[in-house]
Write a protein that holds these residues in place. Structure first.
Motif, PDB file in Angstrom:
ATOM      1  N   VAL A 172      -5.196 -17.056  19.504  1.00  0.00           N
ATOM      2  CA  VAL A 172      -4.947 -15.652  19.840  1.00  0.00           C
ATOM      3  C   VAL A 172      -3.730 -15.134  19.079  1.00  0.00           C
ATOM      4  O   VAL A 172      -3.737 -14.026  18.523  1.00  0.00           O
ATOM      5  N   LEU A 173      -2.667 -15.950  19.054  1.00  0.00           N
ATOM      6  CA  LEU A 173      -1.462 -15.561  18.319  1.00  0.00           C
ATOM      7  C   LEU A 173      -1.756 -15.392  16.835  1.00  0.00           C
ATOM      8  O   LEU A 173      -1.333 -14.421  16.199  1.00  0.00           O
ATOM      9  N   VAL A 174      -2.511 -16.346  16.270  1.00  0.00           N
ATOM     10  CA  VAL A 174      -2.878 -16.288  14.855  1.00  0.00           C
ATOM     11  C   VAL A 174      -3.706 -15.041  14.570  1.00  0.00           C
ATOM     12  O   VAL A 174      -3.556 -14.404  13.527  1.00  0.00           O
ATOM     13  N   THR A 175      -4.581 -14.680  15.524  1.00  0.00           N
ATOM     14  CA  THR A 175      -5.411 -13.487  15.355  1.00  0.00           C
ATOM     15  C   THR A 175      -4.558 -12.235  15.214  1.00  0.00           C
ATOM     16  O   THR A 175      -4.780 -11.396  14.340  1.00  0.00           O
ATOM     17  N   ARG A 176      -3.538 -12.102  16.078  1.00  0.00           N
ATOM     18  CA  ARG A 176      -2.664 -10.934  16.013  1.00  0.00           C
ATOM     19  C   ARG A 176      -1.856 -10.932  14.711  1.00  0.00           C
ATOM     20  O   ARG A 176      -1.688  -9.889  14.072  1.00  0.00           O
ATOM     21  N   LEU A 177      -1.339 -12.097  14.331  1.00  0.00           N
ATOM     22  CA  LEU A 177      -0.584 -12.185  13.081  1.00  0.00           C
ATOM     23  C   LEU A 177      -1.475 -11.855  11.881  1.00  0.00           C
ATOM     24  O   LEU A 177      -1.055 -11.177  10.941  1.00  0.00           O
ATOM     25  N   ALA A 178      -2.720 -12.348  11.927  1.00  0.00           N
ATOM     26  CA  ALA A 178      -3.662 -12.063  10.849  1.00  0.00           C
ATOM     27  C   ALA A 178      -3.925 -10.564  10.748  1.00  0.00           C
ATOM     28  O   ALA A 178      -4.028 -10.005   9.652  1.00  0.00           O
ATOM     29  N   GLY A 179      -4.027  -9.900  11.905  1.00  0.00           N
ATOM     30  CA  GLY A 179      -4.238  -8.457  11.903  1.00  0.00           C
ATOM     31  C   GLY A 179      -3.082  -7.710  11.261  1.00  0.00           C
ATOM     32  O   GLY A 179      -3.289  -6.770  10.496  1.00  0.00           O
ATOM     33  N   MET A 180      -1.858  -8.164  11.550  1.00  0.00           N
ATOM     34  CA  MET A 180      -0.684  -7.530  10.952  1.00  0.00           C
ATOM     35  C   MET A 180      -0.658  -7.717   9.438  1.00  0.00           C
ATOM     36  O   MET A 180      -0.417  -6.772   8.678  1.00  0.00           O
ATOM     37  N   MET A 181      -0.910  -8.948   8.997  1.00  0.00           N
ATOM     38  CA  MET A 181      -0.897  -9.235   7.550  1.00  0.00           C
ATOM     39  C   MET A 181      -2.001  -8.475   6.842  1.00  0.00           C
ATOM     40  O   MET A 181      -1.797  -7.907   5.763  1.00  0.00           O
ATOM     41  N   LEU A 182      -3.175  -8.458   7.461  1.00  0.00           N
ATOM     42  CA  LEU A 182      -4.319  -7.797   6.845  1.00  0.00           C
ATOM     43  C   LEU A 182      -4.103  -6.291   6.750  1.00  0.00           C
ATOM     44  O   LEU A 182      -4.484  -5.658   5.768  1.00  0.00           O
ATOM     45  N   SER A 183      -3.469  -5.703   7.771  1.00  0.00           N
ATOM     46  CA  SER A 183      -3.194  -4.266   7.720  1.00  0.00           C
ATOM     47  C   SER A 183      -2.227  -3.945   6.590  1.00  0.00           C
ATOM     48  O   SER A 183      -2.374  -2.925   5.903  1.00  0.00           O
ATOM     49  N   ALA A 184      -1.234  -4.827   6.373  1.00  0.00           N
ATOM     50  CA  ALA A 184      -0.288  -4.617   5.277  1.00  0.00           C
ATOM     51  C   ALA A 184      -0.992  -4.721   3.924  1.00  0.00           C
ATOM     52  O   ALA A 184      -0.735  -3.920   3.012  1.00  0.00           O
ATOM     53  N   ILE A 185      -1.893  -5.705   3.796  1.00  0.00           N
ATOM     54  CA  ILE A 185      -2.665  -5.858   2.561  1.00  0.00           C
ATOM     55  C   ILE A 185      -3.509  -4.618   2.313  1.00  0.00           C
ATOM     56  O   ILE A 185      -3.602  -4.111   1.192  1.00  0.00           O
ATOM     57  N   ALA A 186      -4.132  -4.106   3.377  1.00  0.00           N
ATOM     58  CA  ALA A 186      -4.997  -2.930   3.261  1.00  0.00           C
ATOM     59  C   ALA A 186      -4.206  -1.707   2.810  1.00  0.00           C
ATOM     60  O   ALA A 186      -4.624  -0.979   1.902  1.00  0.00           O
ATOM     61  N   VAL A 187      -3.059  -1.481   3.446  1.00  0.00           N
ATOM     62  CA  VAL A 187      -2.226  -0.324   3.082  1.00  0.00           C
ATOM     63  C   VAL A 187      -1.748  -0.433   1.638  1.00  0.00           C
ATOM     64  O   VAL A 187      -1.737   0.551   0.897  1.00  0.00           O
ATOM     65  N   GLN A 188      -1.379  -1.657   1.213  1.00  0.00           N
ATOM     66  CA  GLN A 188      -0.920  -1.843  -0.162  1.00  0.00           C
ATOM     67  C   GLN A 188      -2.039  -1.557  -1.149  1.00  0.00           C
ATOM     68  O   GLN A 188      -1.796  -0.955  -2.214  1.00  0.00           O
ATOM     69  N   GLN A 189      -3.270  -1.958  -0.819  1.00  0.00           N
ATOM     70  CA  GLN A 189      -4.408  -1.665  -1.698  1.00  0.00           C
ATOM     71  C   GLN A 189      -4.622  -0.166  -1.826  1.00  0.00           C
ATOM     72  O   GLN A 189      -4.894   0.342  -2.909  1.00  0.00           O
ATOM     73  N   ILE A 190      -4.507   0.540  -0.702  1.00  0.00           N
ATOM     74  CA  ILE A 190      -4.677   1.995  -0.733  1.00  0.00           C
ATOM     75  C   ILE A 190      -3.583   2.638  -1.576  1.00  0.00           C
ATOM     76  O   ILE A 190      -3.851   3.528  -2.397  1.00  0.00           O
ATOM     77  N   ILE A 191      -2.345   2.174  -1.397  1.00  0.00           N
ATOM     78  CA  ILE A 191      -1.224   2.699  -2.183  1.00  0.00           C
ATOM     79  C   ILE A 191      -1.452   2.474  -3.670  1.00  0.00           C
ATOM     80  O   ILE A 191      -1.241   3.368  -4.499  1.00  0.00           O
ATOM     81  N   ASN A 192      -1.893   1.253  -4.029  1.00  0.00           N
ATOM     82  CA  ASN A 192      -2.153   0.935  -5.441  1.00  0.00           C
ATOM     83  C   ASN A 192      -3.236   1.836  -6.017  1.00  0.00           C
ATOM     84  O   ASN A 192      -3.131   2.302  -7.164  1.00  0.00           O
ATOM     85  N   GLY A 193      -4.286   2.069  -5.236  1.00  0.00           N
ATOM     86  CA  GLY A 193      -5.361   2.931  -5.709  1.00  0.00           C
ATOM     87  C   GLY A 193      -4.918   4.368  -5.896  1.00  0.00           C
ATOM     88  O   GLY A 193      -5.214   4.998  -6.910  1.00  0.00           O
ATOM     89  N   VAL A 194      -4.169   4.880  -4.914  1.00  0.00           N
ATOM     90  CA  VAL A 194      -3.654   6.258  -5.004  1.00  0.00           C
ATOM     91  C   VAL A 194      -2.697   6.394  -6.191  1.00  0.00           C
ATOM     92  O   VAL A 194      -2.727   7.401  -6.918  1.00  0.00           O
ATOM     93  N   THR A 195      -1.852   5.377  -6.388  1.00  0.00           N
ATOM     94  CA  THR A 195      -0.902   5.398  -7.516  1.00  0.00           C
ATOM     95  C   THR A 195      -1.641   5.491  -8.832  1.00  0.00           C
ATOM     96  O   THR A 195      -1.251   6.242  -9.737  1.00  0.00           O
ATOM     97  N   GLN A 196      -2.712   4.720  -8.977  1.00  0.00           N
ATOM     98  CA  GLN A 196      -3.488   4.760 -10.228  1.00  0.00           C
ATOM     99  C   GLN A 196      -4.160   6.108 -10.423  1.00  0.00           C
ATOM    100  O   GLN A 196      -4.278   6.595 -11.557  1.00  0.00           O
ATOM    101  N   VAL A 197      -4.605   6.713  -9.329  1.00  0.00           N
ATOM    102  CA  VAL A 197      -5.220   8.043  -9.430  1.00  0.00           C
ATOM    103  C   VAL A 197      -4.204   9.068  -9.912  1.00  0.00           C
ATOM    104  O   VAL A 197      -4.478   9.884 -10.799  1.00  0.00           O
ATOM    105  N   ILE A 198      -2.981   9.003  -9.362  1.00  0.00           N
ATOM    106  CA  ILE A 198      -1.918   9.938  -9.742  1.00  0.00           C
ATOM    107  C   ILE A 198      -1.536   9.744 -11.213  1.00  0.00           C
ATOM    108  O   ILE A 198      -1.348  10.711 -11.952  1.00  0.00           O
ATOM    109  N   ARG A 199      -1.427   8.482 -11.634  1.00  0.00           N
ATOM    110  CA  ARG A 199      -1.069   8.205 -13.033  1.00  0.00           C
ATOM    111  C   ARG A 199      -2.152   8.672 -13.999  1.00  0.00           C
ATOM    112  O   ARG A 199      -1.858   9.088 -15.129  1.00  0.00           O
ATOM    113  N   GLY A 200      -3.399   8.608 -13.555  1.00  0.00           N
ATOM    114  CA  GLY A 200      -4.501   8.988 -14.440  1.00  0.00           C
ATOM    115  C   GLY A 200      -4.756  10.483 -14.492  1.00  0.00           C
ATOM    116  O   GLY A 200      -5.505  10.970 -15.333  1.00  0.00           O
ATOM    117  N   SER A 201      -4.144  11.226 -13.547  1.00  0.00           N
ATOM    118  CA  SER A 201      -4.393  12.669 -13.509  1.00  0.00           C
ATOM    119  C   SER A 201      -3.435  13.429 -14.428  1.00  0.00           C
ATOM    120  O   SER A 201      -2.477  12.913 -14.920  1.00  0.00           O
TER     121      SER A 201
END
Length: 201
Positions: A172-201
């Protein structure tokens, strides 16, 4: 007939992106409550799915994206949003409900895709294959892809030993920690994608 520099460079890149050590708690969280035999099978299935997806994009990546009129940044943002939804389920405990996990093969989604074969890994492979001009380089690229998938399988396969040590409360503890790490990975992916869109515009 083998370029060690290309092999090492792509292997390290995929190791950082696919993150075998980091996938361990997520794998344990998503497969919790299943028999060990089933978990071992799911580890193998997840690696096979990821390998198949990456191989397809390695060979036909540009054609697929061009046909669908999808840019690489859009792929990264979409993958990030999907991962964020999965992370929220882990954080809120919804994955503990039988209907959420028992009847769904998480080896396919989200483990195989997009956790392992995510936008970052797909883009890296597309670029590596595109740059590989000689037969030796091509062999090195595909050898690196195969090697990282073997490492991923070994890590998930033997992470099952961790369950015997941490018990249900630890899962259960690992599940919550995994959720936190995964959310950070997800947000970073979105940031990277948005950054590339801004640079390409």
């Amino acid at each position: 007939m083998f370029d060690l520099a290309v092999f090492g460079s792509l292997f390290l890149t995929l190791f950082v992106i696919m993150d075998p050590p980091g996938i361990t708690p997520i794998f344990l969280a998503l497969t919790a409550g299943r028999p060990a035999k089933v978990q071992k099978r799911m580890a193998f299935q997840a690696v096979c799915v990821a390998g198949g997806v990456i191989a397809v994009f390695g060979v036909l990546g540009h054609q697929i994206l061009d046909y669908l009129h999808v840019s690489v940044p859009a792929l990264m943002i979409a993958g990030g949003l999907l991962l964020l939804l999965i992370a929220l389920d882990l954080l809120t405990g919804k994955t503990d409900e039988p209907k959420q996990t028992k009847d769904v093969n998480v080896a396919l989604v989200p483990l195989g895709m997009p956790l392992l074969a995510g936008p970052g890994a797909i883009v890296s492979v597309i670029l590596a294959v595109q740059k590989a001009g000689s037969v030796a380089t091509q062999v090195s690229v595909w050898a690196a892809i195969l090697a990282i998938h073997v490492v991923l399988w070994l890590v998930m396969r033997y992470s099952l030993l961790v369950i015997k040590v941490i018990k249900d409360g630890g899962v259960v503890l690992v599940t919550r920690l995994a959720g936190m790490m995964l959310s950070a990975i997800a947000v970073q992916q979105i940031i990277n994608g948005v950054t590339q869109v801004i640079r390409g515009s």
